[in-house]
Design a protein around this motif. Structure first.
Motif, PDB file in Angstrom:
ATOM      1  N   SER A   1      48.665  38.827  44.226  1.00 28.32           N
ATOM      2  CA  SER A   1      48.669  40.532  43.940  1.00 28.32           C
ATOM      3  C   SER A   1      47.659  41.094  44.083  1.00 28.32           C
ATOM      4  O   SER A   1      46.637  40.610  44.152  1.00 28.32           O
ATOM      5  CB  SER A   1      48.821  40.387  42.079  1.00 28.32           C
ATOM      6  OG  SER A   1      48.919  41.436  41.822  1.00 28.32           O
ATOM      7  N   PHE A   2      48.008  42.254  44.645  1.00 28.78           N
ATOM      8  CA  PHE A   2      46.993  43.116  45.335  1.00 28.78           C
ATOM      9  C   PHE A   2      47.149  44.396  45.178  1.00 28.78           C
ATOM     10  O   PHE A   2      48.369  44.896  44.731  1.00 28.78           O
ATOM     11  CB  PHE A   2      46.692  42.887  46.893  1.00 28.78           C
ATOM     12  CG  PHE A   2      48.113  43.176  47.903  1.00 28.78           C
ATOM     13  CD1 PHE A   2      48.176  44.543  48.218  1.00 28.78           C
ATOM     14  CD2 PHE A   2      48.939  42.484  47.993  1.00 28.78           C
ATOM     15  CE1 PHE A   2      49.446  44.999  48.878  1.00 28.78           C
ATOM     16  CE2 PHE A   2      50.195  42.667  48.463  1.00 28.78           C
ATOM     17  CZ  PHE A   2      50.434  44.275  49.164  1.00 28.78           C
ATOM     18  N   ARG A   3      45.971  45.206  45.291  1.00 24.45           N
ATOM     19  CA  ARG A   3      45.931  46.853  44.712  1.00 24.45           C
ATOM     20  C   ARG A   3      45.679  47.630  45.876  1.00 24.45           C
ATOM     21  O   ARG A   3      44.980  47.143  46.804  1.00 24.45           O
ATOM     22  CB  ARG A   3      44.850  46.845  43.571  1.00 24.45           C
ATOM     23  CG  ARG A   3      45.030  46.214  42.246  1.00 24.45           C
ATOM     24  CD  ARG A   3      44.107  46.372  41.348  1.00 24.45           C
ATOM     25  NE  ARG A   3      44.181  45.480  39.993  1.00 24.45           N
ATOM     26  CZ  ARG A   3      44.931  45.942  39.077  1.00 24.45           C
ATOM     27  NH1 ARG A   3      45.577  47.260  39.144  1.00 24.45           N
ATOM     28  NH2 ARG A   3      45.106  44.980  38.024  1.00 24.45           N
ATOM     29  N   ASP A   4      46.506  48.891  45.772  1.00 22.86           N
ATOM     30  CA  ASP A   4      46.107  49.822  46.576  1.00 22.86           C
ATOM     31  C   ASP A   4      45.749  51.087  45.945  1.00 22.86           C
ATOM     32  O   ASP A   4      46.409  51.248  44.709  1.00 22.86           O
ATOM     33  CB  ASP A   4      47.414  49.939  47.758  1.00 22.86           C
ATOM     34  CG  ASP A   4      47.375  48.720  48.526  1.00 22.86           C
ATOM     35  OD1 ASP A   4      46.475  48.704  49.506  1.00 22.86           O
ATOM     36  OD2 ASP A   4      48.295  48.044  48.633  1.00 22.86           O
ATOM     37  N   ALA A   5      45.208  52.039  46.751  1.00 22.13           N
ATOM     38  CA  ALA A   5      44.934  53.559  45.941  1.00 22.13           C
ATOM     39  C   ALA A   5      45.185  54.647  46.866  1.00 22.13           C
ATOM     40  O   ALA A   5      44.619  54.520  48.142  1.00 22.13           O
ATOM     41  CB  ALA A   5      43.808  53.271  45.135  1.00 22.13           C
TER      42      ALA A   5
END
Length: 238
Positions: free
Chosen positions: A61-65
């Protein structure tokens, strides 16, 4: 005439006496058997086996913004491709990799956020990929090199985790049940020796439940399979 009656009465008395003796013998034998059937001991048998996991599931699971949805989608697609190519480069197959649509959040729409407070990015996305593979050693190797994803700009989320499972329980069940039953008989024989008896046939048996746990925290890819059986054995006189 009187002598005949006396003789008949005597004969009848003898027959009754014999009948009572035989009946008493049979009843006594039945009681003895019943008491013998009541003599049993209840013991438990244990079987444990260390096995290697044959299935690994790595949830990545990874995050981007970003401040706009188009830019956010571009980031998601680019980072998703990096993770995908990393797994393929490690030797996994396309069929072993699956993904879910990203979960996008508009930070300004959150009720607990202060609208007057400026944030660097308005939108955040959490993307999840799942690797499901029977190549357990290769999964472990990929985990050791997960830092390469961080170096490539992938911000791994807290819910990224790996699970190891053992799926071939049915293959070892018969052997373990036999071992647990043998362990129970050994316990019964010890009891019989202490009480001056002999162990007979099984009166009743309860298999119990199989449990599969991590061998320890440091090696979750090794499992401890355990079963406890409860067995009742008849006890016989020496």
């Amino acid at each position: 005439m009187r002598d005949e009656r006396v003789s008949s009465a005597f004969a009848l008395g003898v027959c009754l006496a014999i009948g009572l003796i035989v009946a008493g013998y049979l009843v006594g034998g039945a009681l003895l058997k019943a008491r013998s059937a009541e003599r049993f001991v209840t013991v438990k048998g244990l079987s444990e086996k260390i096995v290697e996991a044959d299935l690994a599931i790595w949830n990545i699971s990874f995050r981007d913004a970003a401040n706009d949805l188009e830019g956010l989608q571009q980031l998601v697609d680019a980072n998703k491709a990096k993770v995908h190519n990393f797994l393929l480069g490690m030797g996994f197959e396309e069929a072993e990799i699956s993904s879910m649509p990203p979960q996008i959040t508009d930070v300004k729409s959150l009720p607990y956020m202060d609208p007057s407070r400026d944030r660097e990015f308005r939108y955040t996305a959490v993307t999840k990929l799942t690797l499901r593979s029977a190549k357990v050693p290769l999964v472990k190797k990929a985990l050791e090199r997960a830092g390469e994803l961080v170096s490539a700009g992938i911000v791994l989320a807290e819910d990224s985790a790996t699970e190891f499972s053992f799926t071939k329980l049915n293959d070892i069940k018969p052997e373990m049940i036999a071992e647990a039953t043998k362990s129970a008989r050994e316990a019964a024989e010890q009891f019989a020796r202490d009480s001056g008896s002999h162990v007979g046939a099984i009166r009743r048996a309860n298999q119990g439940y199989f449990t599969i746990d991590d061998r320890d925290r440091g090696s979750p890819d090794y499992k401890t399979v355990r079963v406890v059986t409860t067995v009742e054995f008849f006890l016989t006189n020496p």
